[in-house]
Design a protein around this motif. Structure first.
Motif, PDB file in Angstrom:
ATOM      1  N   VAL A 186       4.402   2.476  -3.016  1.00 46.53           N
ATOM      2  CA  VAL A 186       5.141   1.781  -4.081  1.00 46.53           C
ATOM      3  C   VAL A 186       6.468   2.484  -4.341  1.00 46.53           C
ATOM      4  CG1 VAL A 186       5.158   1.188  -6.544  1.00 46.53           C
ATOM      5  CG2 VAL A 186       3.076   0.834  -5.188  1.00 46.53           C
ATOM      6  N   ASP A 187       6.429   3.811  -4.485  1.00 50.96           N
ATOM      7  CA  ASP A 187       7.653   4.577  -4.755  1.00 50.96           C
ATOM      8  C   ASP A 187       8.645   4.474  -3.592  1.00 50.96           C
ATOM      9  OD1 ASP A 187       6.633   5.369  -7.193  1.00 50.96           O
ATOM     10  OD2 ASP A 187       5.841   7.277  -6.439  1.00 50.96           O
ATOM     11  N   GLN A 188       8.153   4.576  -2.368  1.00 50.42           N
ATOM     12  CA  GLN A 188       9.035   4.505  -1.201  1.00 50.42           C
ATOM     13  C   GLN A 188       9.719   3.148  -1.089  1.00 50.42           C
ATOM     14  OE1 GLN A 188       7.269   5.967   2.535  1.00 50.42           O
ATOM     15  NE2 GLN A 188       5.840   7.177   1.323  1.00 50.42           N
ATOM     16  N   LEU A 189       8.968   2.089  -1.349  1.00 47.02           N
ATOM     17  CA  LEU A 189       9.550   0.754  -1.241  1.00 47.02           C
ATOM     18  C   LEU A 189      10.493   0.460  -2.402  1.00 47.02           C
ATOM     19  CD1 LEU A 189       6.585  -1.374   0.144  1.00 47.02           C
ATOM     20  CD2 LEU A 189       8.477  -0.302   1.357  1.00 47.02           C
ATOM     21  N   ALA A 190      10.198   1.016  -3.564  1.00 49.53           N
ATOM     22  CA  ALA A 190      11.133   0.874  -4.686  1.00 49.53           C
ATOM     23  C   ALA A 190      12.467   1.520  -4.337  1.00 49.53           C
ATOM     24  CB  ALA A 190      10.539   1.490  -5.948  1.00 49.53           C
ATOM     25  N   ASP A 191      12.401   2.661  -3.655  1.00 54.91           N
ATOM     26  CA  ASP A 191      13.634   3.320  -3.193  1.00 54.91           C
ATOM     27  C   ASP A 191      14.314   2.489  -2.104  1.00 54.91           C
ATOM     28  OD1 ASP A 191      13.203   5.441  -4.914  1.00 54.91           O
ATOM     29  OD2 ASP A 191      12.212   6.691  -3.399  1.00 54.91           O
ATOM     30  N   ALA A 192      13.520   1.996  -1.162  1.00 57.30           N
ATOM     31  CA  ALA A 192      14.085   1.247  -0.032  1.00 57.30           C
ATOM     32  C   ALA A 192      14.801  -0.022  -0.486  1.00 57.30           C
ATOM     33  CB  ALA A 192      12.976   0.889   0.955  1.00 57.30           C
ATOM     34  N   PHE A 193      14.276  -0.648  -1.527  1.00 52.48           N
ATOM     35  CA  PHE A 193      14.896  -1.866  -2.041  1.00 52.48           C
ATOM     36  C   PHE A 193      15.876  -1.587  -3.180  1.00 52.48           C
ATOM     37  CE2 PHE A 193      11.290  -3.733   0.191  1.00 52.48           C
ATOM     38  CZ  PHE A 193      11.844  -4.887   0.737  1.00 52.48           C
ATOM     39  N   ALA A 194      16.137  -0.301  -3.420  1.00 60.07           N
ATOM     40  CA  ALA A 194      17.129   0.120  -4.420  1.00 60.07           C
ATOM     41  C   ALA A 194      16.870  -0.514  -5.786  1.00 60.07           C
ATOM     42  CB  ALA A 194      18.542  -0.207  -3.935  1.00 60.07           C
TER      43      ALA A 194
END
Length: 305
Positions: free
Chosen positions: A29-37
């Motif tokens: 969840v955290d990684q994808l939140a970062d990836a999608f800015a």
């Protein structure tokens, strides 16, 4: 950017699992939140249930659908990993993994066929496949549409009643919300009549009646908004009673000048328009009742730990 829908998240979830071996869902969840800015506000946006963030909910659904297709597998509590079938997909990945894409996998097709056990269920399954929303988001949107329709009908019914019925409805709502004692004391709270000095109801804010709320109820047709003059008249009535709190309720709306006037006056006057009134009646089951209750459940991770 906006929070991506769960079908948009399926391919990134699969790629994240491929890069990390066994992965923890919270980390994904955290990684994808970062990836999608995603902004801090988007990361913190909570579902109506108040128990999970929107991004976490959508990542969980993406992972769940990938699992049903056999592309990822659960390993232990809150952890999963990519399967050989999932790695095969990534050798020549589609532009986007969707529900339609997953239907090529027998395990997922079996899962979908099981979901669509009846004609009604089949329609719901089809609507989810064609929608970017998760199944629970589809249910919540349907619930909002049902409540919006109910609110409109309730407001029409209240407008078609007599002024006396409207006054009684407002006082009943306040009593149901916890003001003014019990419903058996409803007539005691109603004072609207000739010579009432512009007040339709007097509600005790505490059991002893040490503090009171004075109520004005105006049954107006849609489009006939309450203006500043009516607010000033109500303020004058409150002064006659030496009141410190007033509630002005209407079945229509308030003009901008009416709201500005209420904010400027020394006495606290709360304005409730028709839309707010209908929502409060639904929330407190005044003029409506529960027809059916649907529960959205999910796996209890503690049970399987």
């Amino acid at each position: 950017m906006a929070i991506p829908d769960f079908q948009t998240l399926m391919l990134p979830v699969l790629k994240t699992a491929a890069a990390g071996g066994e992965v923890r869902i919270g980390d994904v969840v955290d990684q994808l939140a970062d990836a999608f800015a995603l902004t801090d506000e988007e990361r913190a946006r909570i579902l109506p249930s108040g128990r999970q963030t929107t991004i976490a909910n959508r990542v969980h659904w993406a992972k769940s659908y990938l699992n049903k297709a056999g592309l990822v597998e659960m390993t232990r509590r809150a952890h999963f990993r990519i399967t050989p079938e999932g790695r095969n997909v990534l050798k020549s990945p589609p532009e986007k993994i969707t529900i339609r894409f997953l239907e090529q996998f027998p395990s997922f097709k079996g899962f979908r066929d099981g979901e669509a056990g009846t004609a009604e269920a089949a329609e719901v399954v089809l609507s989810v496949a064609e929608s970017p929303l998760t199944p629970d988001e589809v249910m919540r949107q349907a619930h909002l549409r049902i409540e919006a329709s109910l609110a409109e009908e309730i407001l029409q019914r209240v407008r078609s009643g007599t002024p006396a019925f409207f006054e009684k409805t407002v006082v009943r709502l306040l009593i149901t919300m916890g003001y003014g004692g019990s419903v058996t004391e409803l007539d005691k709270a109603l004072v609207g009549k000739s010579g009432d000095d512009g007040v339709d109801g007097i509600i005790d804010q505490d059991p002893l009646g040490l503090d009171r709320v004075y109520v004005q109820a105006k049954r107006y047709a849609d489009g006939n908004s309450v203006g500043a003059g009516a607010i000033r008249d109500f303020f004058g009535s409150l002064n006659l009673f030496k009141a410190t709190k007033g509630l002005f309720v209407t079945t229509s709306a308030f003009t901008a000048s009416a709201r500005e006037t209420a904010d400027r006056l020394g006495t606290r006057i709360v304005l409730i328009d028709g839309i707010q009134l209908a929502k409060l009646m639904i929330r407190h089951e005044v003029g409506c009742r529960i027809e059916e209750t649907l529960h959205i459940k999910r796996v209890d991770e503690d049970f399987f730990e």
